[in-house]
Design a protein around this motif. Structure first.
Motif, PDB file in Angstrom:
ATOM      1  N   MET A  10      15.784   7.931  46.881  1.00 44.14           N
ATOM      2  CA  MET A  10      16.658   7.097  47.705  1.00 44.14           C
ATOM      3  C   MET A  10      15.826   6.367  48.747  1.00 44.14           C
ATOM      4  N   GLY A  11      16.108   5.074  48.927  1.00 42.14           N
ATOM      5  CA  GLY A  11      15.475   4.285  49.978  1.00 42.14           C
ATOM      6  C   GLY A  11      16.516   3.414  50.656  1.00 42.14           C
ATOM      7  N   VAL A  12      16.528   3.399  51.985  1.00 38.39           N
ATOM      8  CA  VAL A  12      17.586   2.719  52.733  1.00 38.39           C
ATOM      9  C   VAL A  12      17.013   1.870  53.858  1.00 38.39           C
ATOM     10  N   ILE A  13      17.590   0.677  54.011  1.00 41.12           N
ATOM     11  CA  ILE A  13      17.387  -0.130  55.214  1.00 41.12           C
ATOM     12  C   ILE A  13      18.771  -0.441  55.758  1.00 41.12           C
ATOM     13  N   SER A  14      18.998  -0.129  57.004  1.00 41.25           N
ATOM     14  CA  SER A  14      20.301  -0.343  57.638  1.00 41.25           C
ATOM     15  C   SER A  14      20.101  -1.126  58.928  1.00 41.25           C
ATOM     16  N   PRO A  15      21.178  -1.554  59.575  1.00 42.26           N
ATOM     17  CA  PRO A  15      21.015  -2.202  60.873  1.00 42.26           C
ATOM     18  C   PRO A  15      20.321  -1.338  61.924  1.00 42.26           C
ATOM     19  N   TYR A  16      20.236  -0.031  61.674  1.00 45.42           N
ATOM     20  CA  TYR A  16      19.555   0.861  62.610  1.00 45.42           C
ATOM     21  C   TYR A  16      18.036   0.870  62.423  1.00 45.42           C
TER      22      TYR A  16
END
Length: 423
Positions: A10-16
């Motif tokens: 899993m790899g994530v980019i969020s507004p955080y």
């Protein structure tokens, strides 16, 4: 017997920020990631807040030469996909995918992407160059940077992937359809590894205006308040956008176990339907939406009583919130009032083509920690919204083994996926 499909990376980019760790940390802290939009002039729109990733430094992950050639949404996709492959243990020395060492294996790896807007930030900049300076000042990379399937091509080149490639455009259901298709491809034996997810960068003048003309964006957000995205709340009045990406490595369980991979969860069931009702509005009865949830549970051989939580599409469009609530009642029946319905995206915005993948990442983290993130900005449930929406504060639970995750696009494009812990 059909092969079981599992998530191994899993790899994530969020507004955080970049990574699943910061996303989880901020959600549990109840931090609102919505802010007044500052990267472009917003006087022509009413929804003037969003989940923007500020201080983004892609050069920490990609070469400056590559960054100049691609749009922000492709940058998000490449970085989150790299994180997913790293998490799955599929990068040699943390850099090159293992399949590039044996050419024939690259043909058994595929990509599916959910997206909506493509690279409008890049396109709008080059259009301004065209009108202000002339055609000679338009980037030679314009043709390959702006269109929605660009990230699919960029990822296939960057990671040496030569198998199946698909890009799905179905509004906020795009990412769900990409992940479901990836699971189908694995079950049918058309690939051995699938990189699946979604990416979106919706913050540019024209892109924002496109969404606003739908009539579905929050008008109260004209005030600049970060609390205007209010799924299921009596003050709900529409969507608030966010940007980012999430990608996953999907494999058949037997293959994952054979290579000693860590299995995050099983993609146990999935289904999609269409309302066939109206170009913009969902069917108010929720029947076709309920059918997607029911079929996902049936495919997973799970009953409504076995569902531990549901991550809602939660658009905050009043008709959609009521319709989704009705659909959940129809699908879960007597269990509906017992099952917590969480909408953590209320804290950072709806990522459109990446909305479902980010929800799925949060669901995986919730299952690992047995904590449900809160639905922020929910002070009083709206009429017709009578479920347990996990308002305001995170909730620890004794077990979280089966999660339904919903997606719904404009005009009633419905999707639902059931995740199950791997034992």
């Amino acid at each position: 017997m059909m092969a079981r499909i599992v998530i191994t990376g899993m790899g994530v980019i969020s507004p955080y920020g970049i990574g699943s760790g910061i996303l989880w940390e901020k959600l549990l802290a109840g931090e609102n990631g919505l802010k007044p939009l500052t990267t472009f002039e917003t006087s022509h729109i009413q929804c003037r807040v969003g989940g923007q990733l500020l201080d983004f430094r892609p050069e920490a992950y990609l070469s400056p030469r590559l960054i100049r050639k691609i749009d922000r949404f492709s940058t998000f996709g490449l970085i989150s996909a790299h994180l997913a492959l790293q998490d799955a243990g599929l990068l040699s020395d943390g850099k090159k995918p293992v399949w590039t060492q044996q050419e024939q294996h690259s043909h058994r790896v595929g990509i599916t992407v959910g997206n909506n807007l493509g690279g409008w930030e890049f396109a709008e900049r080059e259009l301004r160059h065209l009108w202000a300076l002339g055609p000679r000042d338009v980037s030679p990379h314009m043709a390959t940077a702006w269109f929605p399937a660009a990230v699919q091509g960029n990822m296939s080149i960057y990671f040496g992937i030569k198998g199946i490639g698909r890009t799905f455009l179905s509004d906020r259901a795009s990412g769900a359809l990409a992940i479901m298709h990836a699971a189908d491809c694995l079950q049918r034996g058309r690939a051995d590894i699938m990189l699946a997810g979604g990416t979106e960068a919706p913050f540019s003048p024209y892109a924002a205006l496109c969404y606003e003309t739908s009539g579905l964006m929050s008008k109260k957000a004209v005030t600049g308040s970060p609390e205007t995205y209010r799924p299921f709340d009596e003050a709900h009045d529409g969507l608030v956008a966010g940007e980012g990406a999430a990608f996953f490595v999907l494999e058949r369980a037997e293959d994952a176990e054979k290579r000693g991979a860590t299995i995050l969860a099983e993609v146990a069931g999935w289904a999609s339907t269409n309302d066939g009702y109206h170009p913009v509005q969902p069917a108010p009865d929720g029947e076709r939406y309920a059918a997607a949830m029911t079929r996902a549970m049936q495919r997973a051989d799970a009953s409504a009583d076995e569902v531990d939580c549901l991550f809602a599409a939660g658009s905050a469009v009043p008709d959609e919130d009521v319709s989704e609530t009705r659909a959940i009642h129809l699908a879960l029946r007597e269990a509906a009032r017992r099952v917590p319905v969480a909408t953590p995206k209320s804290a950072f915005g709806n990522l459109f083509g990446a909305a479902f993948p980010v929800d799925m990442a949060i669901a995986l983290l919730a299952m690992q920690h047995r904590v449900l993130p809160a639905t922020l900005n929910l002070d009083q449930a709206a009429p017709g919204c009578d479920l347990d929406y996990v308002p305001q504060t995170p909730r620890s639970v004794d077990h979280l083994d089966r999660c339904l995750i919903n997606a719904r696009g404009i005009g009633g494009a419905n999707a639902s996926v059931l995740l199950r812990t791997w034992a």
